[in-house]
Design an enzyme around this catalytic site. Structure first.
Site, PDB file in Angstrom:
ATOM      1  N   SER A 116       4.919   2.900   4.573  1.00 57.29           N
ATOM      2  CA  SER A 116       4.280   1.819   5.319  1.00 57.29           C
ATOM      3  C   SER A 116       5.367   0.809   5.661  1.00 57.29           C
ATOM      4  O   SER A 116       5.983   0.869   6.723  1.00 57.29           O
ATOM      5  CB  SER A 116       3.149   1.252   4.457  1.00 57.29           C
ATOM      6  OG  SER A 116       2.747   0.012   4.890  1.00 57.29           O
ATOM      7  N   TYR A 485       7.178  -3.127  -8.691  1.00 61.63           N
ATOM      8  CA  TYR A 485       8.618  -3.240  -8.924  1.00 61.63           C
ATOM      9  C   TYR A 485       9.037  -1.989  -9.683  1.00 61.63           C
ATOM     10  O   TYR A 485       9.556  -2.044 -10.791  1.00 61.63           O
ATOM     11  CB  TYR A 485       8.941  -4.522  -9.705  1.00 61.63           C
ATOM     12  CG  TYR A 485       8.720  -5.797  -8.918  1.00 61.63           C
ATOM     13  CD1 TYR A 485       9.038  -5.846  -7.556  1.00 61.63           C
ATOM     14  CD2 TYR A 485       8.216  -6.942  -9.509  1.00 61.63           C
ATOM     15  CE1 TYR A 485       8.833  -7.007  -6.817  1.00 61.63           C
ATOM     16  CE2 TYR A 485       8.015  -8.109  -8.775  1.00 61.63           C
ATOM     17  CZ  TYR A 485       8.327  -8.127  -7.434  1.00 61.63           C
ATOM     18  OH  TYR A 485       8.136  -9.275  -6.702  1.00 61.63           O
TER      19      TYR A 485
HETATM   20  C1  LIG Z   1      11.902  -8.247  -0.590  1.00 56.73           C
HETATM   21  C2  LIG Z   1      10.678  -7.850  -1.355  1.00 56.73           C
HETATM   22  C3  LIG Z   1       9.724  -8.810  -1.654  1.00 56.73           C
HETATM   23  C4  LIG Z   1       8.584  -8.468  -2.353  1.00 56.73           C
HETATM   24  N1  LIG Z   1       7.649  -9.426  -2.621  1.00 56.73           N
HETATM   25  C5  LIG Z   1       6.521  -9.086  -3.262  1.00 56.73           C
HETATM   26  C6  LIG Z   1       5.508 -10.047  -3.524  1.00 56.73           C
HETATM   27  O1  LIG Z   1       5.629 -11.216  -3.187  1.00 56.73           O
HETATM   28  N2  LIG Z   1       4.390  -9.642  -4.163  1.00 56.73           N
HETATM   29  C7  LIG Z   1       4.211  -8.346  -4.565  1.00 56.73           C
HETATM   30  O2  LIG Z   1       3.179  -8.032  -5.144  1.00 56.73           O
HETATM   31  N3  LIG Z   1       5.152  -7.420  -4.335  1.00 56.73           N
HETATM   32  C8  LIG Z   1       6.297  -7.760  -3.698  1.00 56.73           C
HETATM   33  N4  LIG Z   1       7.237  -6.809  -3.473  1.00 56.73           N
HETATM   34  C9  LIG Z   1       7.006  -5.446  -3.936  1.00 56.73           C
HETATM   35  C10 LIG Z   1       6.185  -4.679  -2.916  1.00 56.73           C
HETATM   36  O3  LIG Z   1       4.821  -5.028  -3.067  1.00 56.73           O
HETATM   37  C11 LIG Z   1       6.356  -3.177  -3.135  1.00 56.73           C
HETATM   38  O4  LIG Z   1       7.696  -2.821  -2.933  1.00 56.73           O
HETATM   39  C12 LIG Z   1       5.442  -2.387  -2.200  1.00 56.73           C
HETATM   40  O5  LIG Z   1       5.269  -1.091  -2.720  1.00 56.73           O
HETATM   41  C13 LIG Z   1       6.015  -2.321  -0.826  1.00 56.73           C
HETATM   42  O6  LIG Z   1       5.111  -1.749   0.071  1.00 56.73           O
HETATM   43  P1  LIG Z   1       5.676  -1.130   1.426  1.00 56.73           P
HETATM   44  O7  LIG Z   1       4.541  -0.578   2.161  1.00 56.73           O
HETATM   45  O8  LIG Z   1       6.562  -2.111   2.086  1.00 56.73           O
HETATM   46  O9  LIG Z   1       6.637  -0.001   0.853  1.00 56.73           O
HETATM   47  P2  LIG Z   1       6.741   1.580   1.068  1.00 56.73           P
HETATM   48  O10 LIG Z   1       8.121   1.893   0.598  1.00 56.73           O
HETATM   49  O11 LIG Z   1       6.381   1.980   2.440  1.00 56.73           O
HETATM   50  O12 LIG Z   1       5.660   2.153   0.074  1.00 56.73           O
HETATM   51  C14 LIG Z   1       5.680   1.891  -1.320  1.00 56.73           C
HETATM   52  C15 LIG Z   1       4.804   2.911  -2.052  1.00 56.73           C
HETATM   53  O13 LIG Z   1       3.487   2.886  -1.513  1.00 56.73           O
HETATM   54  C16 LIG Z   1       3.152   4.152  -0.970  1.00 56.73           C
HETATM   55  N5  LIG Z   1       2.425   3.966   0.288  1.00 56.73           N
HETATM   56  C17 LIG Z   1       2.819   3.250   1.363  1.00 56.73           C
HETATM   57  N6  LIG Z   1       1.903   3.317   2.336  1.00 56.73           N
HETATM   58  C18 LIG Z   1       0.894   4.089   1.865  1.00 56.73           C
HETATM   59  C19 LIG Z   1      -0.334   4.541   2.419  1.00 56.73           C
HETATM   60  N7  LIG Z   1      -0.704   4.224   3.646  1.00 56.73           N
HETATM   61  N8  LIG Z   1      -1.126   5.352   1.665  1.00 56.73           N
HETATM   62  C20 LIG Z   1      -0.753   5.707   0.404  1.00 56.73           C
HETATM   63  N9  LIG Z   1       0.412   5.317  -0.161  1.00 56.73           N
HETATM   64  C21 LIG Z   1       1.228   4.505   0.563  1.00 56.73           C
HETATM   65  C22 LIG Z   1       4.478   4.828  -0.722  1.00 56.73           C
HETATM   66  O14 LIG Z   1       4.344   6.236  -0.665  1.00 56.73           O
HETATM   67  C23 LIG Z   1       5.283   4.350  -1.898  1.00 56.73           C
HETATM   68  O15 LIG Z   1       4.941   5.091  -3.050  1.00 56.73           O
HETATM   69  C24 LIG Z   1       8.398  -7.135  -2.778  1.00 56.73           C
HETATM   70  C25 LIG Z   1       9.356  -6.181  -2.491  1.00 56.73           C
HETATM   71  C26 LIG Z   1      10.494  -6.523  -1.790  1.00 56.73           C
HETATM   72  C27 LIG Z   1      11.520  -5.481  -1.492  1.00 56.73           C
END
Ligand SMILES: Cc1cc2nc3c(=O)[nH]c(=O)nc-3n(C[C@H](O)[C@H](O)[C@H](O)COP(=O)(O)OP(=O)(O)OC[C@H]3O[C@@H](n4cnc5c(N)ncnc54)[C@H](O)[C@@H]3O)c2cc1C
Ligand SMILES: *[C@@H]1O[C@H](CO)[C@@H](O)[C@H](O)[C@H]1NC(C)=O
Ligand SMILES: *[C@@H]1O[C@H](CO)[C@@H](O)[C@H](O)[C@H]1NC(C)=O
Ligand SMILES: *[C@@H]1O[C@H](CO)[C@@H](O)[C@H](O)[C@H]1NC(C)=O
Ligand SMILES: *[C@@H]1O[C@H](CO)[C@@H](O)[C@H](O)[C@H]1NC(C)=O
Ligand SMILES: *[C@@H]1O[C@H](CO)[C@@H](O)[C@H](O)[C@H]1NC(C)=O
Ligand SMILES: *[C@@H]1O[C@H](CO)[C@@H](O)[C@H](O)[C@H]1NC(C)=O
Length: 546
Positions: A116, A485
């Site tokens: 995502s 995390y």
């Molecule tokens: C700079 C930064 C700031 C952050 N700040 C916060 C914060 O303020 N609060 C907080 O709670 N977290 C925070 N996080 C952590 C963040 O919530 C996680 O890294 C989260 O998993 C990221 O989601 P994404 O869709 O961007 O990542 P992706 O890398 O796309 O996905 C992460 C995981 O979710 C799965 N996934 C994604 N989309 C789907 C879908 N449609 N269906 C099923 N599985 C799916 C992926 O397969 C993977 O296992 C932060 C991370 C970073 C790097």
């Protein structure tokens, strides 16, 4: 070095334990560019619209394969040739291609990775040591805000920044209690529970999910009613990617005042930081739910000298005016020294810009511009503080930070308030009543050519020593960790409950982890949706987990 060792142990595990990886797939692990003709021709013969589908499919033979893979990699640490890449990238515009891709991946022994926002700390959404198809939600990011009902349907490819911006285009009195990083994807964020600046007033993000659209392992499209409450429970914090593919969430929007008050203030050791921080641990988790004060800890040189200090940036956000905030702080936390001059009132959407570290004058449109948001290059670990750290402990932590080469950061979020109202089992996210602070520990690899240079490795070693130093001051049995995390150093064993509990109970605690395992066994018994820390499926009978 440590990282690649870990990956290779995962690799060996997969080789020895997995029965569903065929010899054909095994041999293609070793190829630089795994052939994917079998998958593509399967899509072709099963698609009703292959001409348009083929525009949404990339193999390494397409010139845009690499740019498409790289663009959403949010941790630049993984932007290197040695990071294993997908055999095929699929960028669906609707669920039809997802269903076909799922069918063909199963048929031809590819695993699936779902991306995502691409923030995964272990690259699990876009990398794997086995042949895999990456489903990238970049083309599925519509946001439909229903002000009258205080809800929004959000496709999982949307980012939090896009969601906040879309809400702000319709109203300034509703918001979503999400995180502050604009490029985090709704898909991954919701799956891990999700915390943010409104958690003390409205709980975790996943507490505010009301419905979902979901593809199960058999390609069925399910909503909350069709999937049942167990699976709906599991995907709100248990990691959606262990259970299936989330297409969209229906979110509850929450009431906010048209203007919130934001302040930022630094305190150094010379300014009495230790006493102030000590008191912060008592005040921040118990004060009025309308106020959240987060704290970022780092070490730095004093001016141009060779002497170091510790600086903590305290950042507050109050759901109300400065006229109401100032007397509250005067009464409960005068030591922080917040004055009217440093308070700024602004719409909630603008507070996101400020909490991301940008000037408050930055146009809020930046929240929708993925290329304008700086990517990070770091390794993180998490902890939860349940008893205030004594002054002696704080001094030890400061001294440890003095040893660091300015690559480290602690980010503390106070809990309490609404978080205390939810039981540990309400959703899989278990870090609730009694948590004072959530701690994010980070070291960056800035200035380094990779995460394996001697300097980078010494930063990781430093982080490990911080980990040990913190042991007496953080939660125990289990030492809690936040699944969003994710950290493969916690372990990847999954042959039986004992092995998996080493990391699983840290993310979810025992009761929730066992419930997740039972639900997983029901909805994906052959463990198709997997990655190194997915909810495991065991060969031993389910009854042993009752
Ligand atoms: C700079 C930064 C700031 C952050 N700040 C916060 C914060 O303020 N609060 C907080 O709670 N977290 C925070 N996080 C952590 C963040 O919530 C996680 O890294 C989260 O998993 C990221 O989601 P994404 O869709 O961007 O990542 P992706 O890398 O796309 O996905 C992460 C995981 O979710 C799965 N996934 C994604 N989309 C789907 C879908 N449609 N269906 C099923 N599985 C799916 C992926 O397969 C993977 O296992 C932060 C991370 C970073 C790097
Ligand atoms: C779904 O996407 C395909 C392309 O993958 C397209 O041909 C089709 O028209 C779309 N269906 C709908 C209902 O939009
Ligand atoms: C990738 O290449 C194949 C084969 O040339 C082509 O059919 C397909 O349309 C290309 N994909 C994209 C997204 O251009
Ligand atoms: C609220 O949601 C319901 C059900 O989705 C819908 O029928 C109704 O039109 C919505 N109400 C308003 C005022 O939009
Ligand atoms: C906090 O200190 C840093 C480093 O000196 C500085 O860049 C920043 O502007 C300060 N922030 C505030 C709100 O004073
Ligand atoms: C630090 O050094 C620079 C360059 O030598 C000088 O311009 C600056 O005034 C110094 N700053 C302080 C705080 O001493
Ligand atoms: C997004 O940000 C980039 C980098 O700052 C900039 O070049 C680009 O013009 C911006 N795009 C939009 C649509 O504003």
């Amino acid at each position: 070095m440590k990282i690649s060792l870990l990956n290779s142990s995962v690799f060996v595990l997969v080789l020895t334990l997995s029965f569903s990886v065929s010899w054909g797939a095994l041999s293609s692990i070793l190829e630089v560019t795994p052939g994917s003709e079998d998958f593509i021709s399967c899509l072709e013969s099963n698609s009703k619209s292959f001409a348009s589908d083929s525009q949404l499919i990339f193999t390494p033979a397409n010139a845009s394969f690499l740019p498409v893979w790289e663009v959403a990699i949010q941790n630049t640490r993984y932007l290197k040739p040695s990071t294993p890449k997908p055999s095929v990238i699929v960028t669906p515009v609707n669920e039809t291609l997802i269903q076909t891709a799922l069918y063909c991946a199963k048929k031809h022994d590819y695993e699936i990775r779902i991306r995502s926002g691409g923030h995964d700390y272990e690259a699990l959404s876009y990398s794997a040591d086995v042949p895999f198809v990456m489903i990238d939600f970049t083309n599925m990011r519509s946001i439909d805000v229903d002000v009258a009902n205080s809800t929004a349907w959000v496709q999982t490819g949307a980012t939090l920044g896009e969601l906040y911006y879309a809400i702000s285009q319709k109203t300034n009195t509703l918001f979503f209690p999400g995180g502050t990083c604009p490029t985090v994807g709704v898909g991954g964020y919701m799956g891990g529970g999700g915390y943010g600046n409104l958690l003390r007033k409205y709980g975790a993000a996943a507490d505010n999910a009301v419905d979902v659209r979901f593809v199960d392992v058999n390609g069925n499209i399910l909503d909350r009613k069709l999937m049942g409450e167990d699976l709906f429970w599991a995907i709100r914090g248990g990691g959606s990617s262990s259970f299936g593919i989330v297409l969209a969430w229906k979110l509850r929007l929450v009431l906010v005042p048209p203007k919130v008050t934001v302040f930022q203030i630094n305190k150094t050791l010379e300014e009495g930081l230790t006493e102030i921080f000590y008191k912060y641990q008592y005040v921040a988790p118990t004060i009025d739910r309308n106020l959240l004060i987060r704290a970022q800890v780092l070490s730095e040189y004093i001016g141009n000298t060779t002497m170091k200090t510790i600086r903590v940036l305290f950042e507050g956000i109050y759901q109300g005016t400065s006229d109401a905030l100032l007397p509250l702080l005067d009464k409960k936390f005068p030591e922080l020294g917040v004055t009217r001059e440093i308070c700024e009132e602004m719409a909630s959407v603008r507070s996101i810009v400020v909490f991301w570290g940008l000037p408050s004058s930055t146009p809020v449109e930046i929240l929708t511009n993925r290329s304008a948001i700086t990517k990070l290059n770091n390794k993180v670990k998490s902890d939860y503080v349940r008893t205030p750290i004594p002054i002696t402990g704080l001094k030890k932590i400061w001294n440890k930070f003095m040893e660091n080469d300015e690559s480290a950061l602690l980010m503390m979020y106070p809990f309490g308030g609404r978080m205390n109202d939810y039981s540990e089992t309400a959703i899989p996210y278990p870090h609730r009543a009694g948590v004072l602070l959530q701690v994010l520990k980070s070291v960056n690899f800035n200035g380094q050519t990779s995460d394996t240079t001697p300097t980078s490795l010494s930063r990781l070693v430093w982080m490990q020593s911080l980990e040990e130093l913190l042991t007496p001051y953080v939660s125990k049995n289990p030492r809690e960790a936040y699944s969003n995390y994710n950290d493969l150093d916690l372990g990847v064993g999954n042959a039986n409950y004992k092995e998996a509990s080493v990391w699983g109970e840290r993310y979810w605690k025992r009761g929730n982890f066992k419930k997740l395992i039972r639900i997983k066994a029901k909805v994906d018994p052959h463990n198709f949706f997997r990655h190194p820390q997915s909810i495991p499926v065991f060969s031993s009978p389910l009854s042993s987990f009752k």
